[in-house]
Design an enzyme around this catalytic site. Sequence first.
Site, PDB file in Angstrom:
ATOM      1  N   ALA A  79     -14.169  -6.887   0.325  1.00 57.33           N
ATOM      2  CA  ALA A  79     -15.222  -6.455  -0.586  1.00 57.33           C
ATOM      3  C   ALA A  79     -14.615  -5.869  -1.850  1.00 57.33           C
ATOM      4  O   ALA A  79     -13.677  -5.062  -1.787  1.00 57.33           O
ATOM      5  CB  ALA A  79     -16.124  -5.427   0.100  1.00 57.33           C
ATOM      6  N   ASP A 109       5.887  -3.476   0.816  1.00 61.41           N
ATOM      7  CA  ASP A 109       5.582  -3.913  -0.551  1.00 61.41           C
ATOM      8  C   ASP A 109       4.630  -2.964  -1.271  1.00 61.41           C
ATOM      9  O   ASP A 109       3.819  -3.406  -2.092  1.00 61.41           O
ATOM     10  CB  ASP A 109       4.982  -5.325  -0.505  1.00 61.41           C
ATOM     11  CG  ASP A 109       4.916  -5.980  -1.871  1.00 61.41           C
ATOM     12  OD1 ASP A 109       5.843  -5.777  -2.667  1.00 61.41           O
ATOM     13  OD2 ASP A 109       3.932  -6.689  -2.145  1.00 61.41           O
TER      14      ASP A 109
END
Length: 517
Positions: free
Chosen positions: A323, A391
Amino acid sequence: MMRRDRLFLATTLTAIFTADLYFILLPKLRSMGRGSRQFCLCGPNNLTLPGQEGLATPPLSNWTSESPLVGAITDPTDGGSKLDRLFSHPLYNIQTPVLGPEERLLQAEQLMEYYRRKVEAAAISNITVTEHEVTFDPNASWLKFHLGINRYALYSRDDPTIPQLLKDMEIMTVVSADYTQDEKALKGSCDCTQVVKPSGHHLKLALKMRNFAKAMFKPMRQERDDETPEDFFYFIDFQRHNAEIAAFHLDRILDFRRVPPVAGRLVNITREVLLVTHNEDLRSVFFTSPANNTCFFAKCLYVCKTEYAVCGGPDLLEGSLSAYLPGLSIAPRISIPNPWIRSYTFNGREEWEVNPFYCDTIKQMYPYNSGNRLLNIIDMSIFDFLIGNMDRHHYEIFTKFGDEGFLLHLDNARGFGKHSQDELSILAPLSQCCMIKRSTLLRLQLLAQPGFRLSDVMRESLEGDPLQPILTEPHLLALDRRLQKILKVIQRCVRRLGENEVITKDFVKATARPQTT
């Protein structure tokens, strides 16, 4: 002579016993005494939680998975839903302060006016979408999700909007597809003769729905059983759609609630992408494979070759739908470099990797020298260690909430790549700073208990996704192993510095009765 020998022997034994008592037994007794008070929940300044089923709240005096629980249930292994019991636990029913207008990201009138203008702009520009009429529903679940964002989390624990939004994302009609904004910004900036990121990790699309909802689609690129190859650097690893889904569920189980809702979905990439996109660049990267499957690839972003494409079967392709957060024009966010950022070169190293006292410097710097920002960084490192994400080069915050706002845990697709390896360097913020929120620690300890075991509640939570199984069993079991390693790091910090230096109290007022999710 014999009497003198007996006296000498008695004196020697007394001296040995005294030394043993002073140097060995007494320190152990003191240590046990400190340990029994470590998480005593009966003091006026400590966390007080209601007991369950008539049981008093016992202290958490141990660090292992055999520790007694806070508000323990009589028989936590008596069957039934562990996930329901977890969300009914007092630790998951801690009240947040009353939310005033300044604690809410958006006001209803402000948001409705913003989207009314967008609807009017769409009508004026005569935007039409083949076969689908675009309508604006003020009661849509995605709109309620945006209205529920506050200073402390993206959504409240008992918000019925979130499960409804997950269901809606599985079935909402797609009316438009396009590249995401970051891909558009990168367009043309790469040199196709020097591809250094051959994984096609930026292959993601923005899908718009009939009711003006928007979701980011990340296609399936790796089978569930595949592990990241050992020779891969973290910055060329694949982005995994199932990692995005699993990260949302883990974030909710940890009670951070900083990952936007994510649901799995089978997308018809011909009907729901190719035929509804108005972007000619996106159309141009679609092709039909020799096996008669519809495929597409990223056009000269980091990948320029069709062998890095993703293909449907023949049109259906698994993916994650995340979303979207409110637009930057109505809810500005800023992206901030992570103090523990890694070197994105083949042989470089950052200061935190070579300086064990790096955190002492960070603690003197704004905004980490006061407030919760550094503690939130540590929360994020715990989350990343559990999913194996190396990351995390930046983090984002909403500008409205300033320095005390929570950190958004976005872009988690590089998690869950290696179940057989635990990258302890991800925990550097925790191990170097030796700080943690009390509420975070208590929930971690709770999830180490057999009745609330992290792998079990994750497995149960993920069963609700239409693409299940989301994680293989080795990845689920790795969560339990990594959780124990986190607790051991905290234990070493407490032994070295003491509880008061390591564990920071945050707001911890429990509700009168535990709520069931």
